[in-house]
Design an enzyme around this catalytic site. Structure first.
Site, mmCIF file in Angstrom:
data_model
loop_
_atom_site.group_PDB
_atom_site.id
_atom_site.type_symbol
_atom_site.label_atom_id
_atom_site.label_comp_id
_atom_site.label_asym_id
_atom_site.label_seq_id
_atom_site.Cartn_x
_atom_site.Cartn_y
_atom_site.Cartn_z
ATOM 1 N N ASN A 157 0.756 -1.254 0.156
ATOM 2 C CA ASN A 157 0.091 0.275 -0.077
ATOM 3 C C ASN A 157 0.940 1.176 0.006
ATOM 4 O O ASN A 157 2.156 1.325 0.348
ATOM 5 C CB ASN A 157 -0.800 0.047 1.207
ATOM 6 C CG ASN A 157 -2.072 -1.072 1.201
ATOM 7 O OD1 ASN A 157 -1.942 -2.056 0.478
ATOM 8 N ND2 ASN A 157 -2.869 -0.771 2.004
ATOM 9 N N ARG A 158 0.253 2.536 -0.464
ATOM 10 C CA ARG A 158 1.033 3.614 -0.425
ATOM 11 C C ARG A 158 1.028 3.942 1.128
ATOM 12 O O ARG A 158 0.070 4.164 1.653
ATOM 13 C CB ARG A 158 0.485 4.765 -1.021
ATOM 14 C CG ARG A 158 0.559 4.610 -2.421
ATOM 15 C CD ARG A 158 -0.279 5.738 -3.344
ATOM 16 N NE ARG A 158 -0.326 5.295 -4.539
ATOM 17 C CZ ARG A 158 0.469 5.371 -5.578
ATOM 18 N NH1 ARG A 158 1.643 5.671 -5.494
ATOM 19 N NH2 ARG A 158 -0.254 5.059 -6.753
#
Ligand code: C5P
Length: 218
Positions: free
Chosen positions: A30-31
């Site tokens: 995920n960012r």
């Protein structure tokens, strides 16, 4: 021993993304810059707490003065969190990958034969696992909800689903510039209701949250 309202109190903060390998050189994630989690750990430290900081591969450096535990995957993060218990408060700011690649390859996959068929397995929900512990549950469990629409409705539902005490909810739709930026605008959802905090620096959000945590557990 440090001074401050949380002097000697043990707390835990998770931060950053997790990386789930596809093969030795590739991963899914995920960012997450780790900026908000890092700021929260620093703010708790500044109030005197003994902070265990469990972080995935974040882009911002970890704060000094904490017990640093570096992990890569969600399952490693789960194990590091369990090892850090008991604590009085646990703040789950990490952006944990929901899935890991079940058929990850031990050697680098070659291109030119079409894309690989990846199969996914669900990762443990670290926040929910800790929040639902029968024994040794932290007195305060705080989760985060990064949403792009219907922020309050989703975050309130998430608080019930995960079994945590508080949720820090924020709108991360691209137009806000919050993701990867220096500011954050959050809502604090507690057992008594919703507070809308003004947009401020992630450091200021962290200080305000740490002060609230201190009020609650000190
Ligand atoms: O379910 P969702 O990822 O939206 O929930 C976000 C909250 O749950 C965050 O506090 C995050 O750190 C935590 N979480 C976790 N383990 C997971 C997924 C999310 O601790 N596998």
């Amino acid at each position: 021993l440090g001074a401050g309202p949380l002097a000697g109190r043990r707390v835990l903060v998770t931060s950053g993304p997790t990386h789930e390998p596809i093969d030795p050189v590739r991963y899914i994630a995920n960012r997450s810059s780790g900026a908000q989690g890092t700021a929260i750990a620093a703010a708790l430290r500044d109030l005197g707490a003994r902070v265990t900081f469990v972080t995935g591969p974040a882009t911002v450096p970890p704060p000094p003065g904490v017990e640093l535990v570096r992990v890569e995957t969600a399952r490693e993060m789960m194990a590091a969190v369990e090892a850090a218990l008991p604590v009085e408060a646990a703040i789950f700011a990490a952006a944990v990958a929901d899935w890991r690649v079940e058929n990850a390859s031990g050697s680098k996959m070659k291109k030119g034969t079409g894309g690989p068929a990846l199969s996914f397995a669900e990762n443990p929900d670290i926040l929910a696992t800790v929040a639902r512990r029968a024994e040794g549950r932290p007195r305060l469990v705080v989760g985060f909800a990064a949403e792009t629409d219907e922020v309050l409705a989703h975050a309130t539902a998430k608080r019930a689903r995960k079994g945590c005490d508080w949720i820090v909810a924020n709108d991360v739709s691209p137009a806000t510039g919050i993701m990867g930026g220096t500011e954050n605008a959050v809502h604090l959802i507690t057992e008594t209701g919703v507070e809308d905090w003004p947009r401020m620096d992630k450091a200021a959000v962290a200080e305000r949250l740490a002060a609230r945590i201190a009020e609650r557990i000190a």
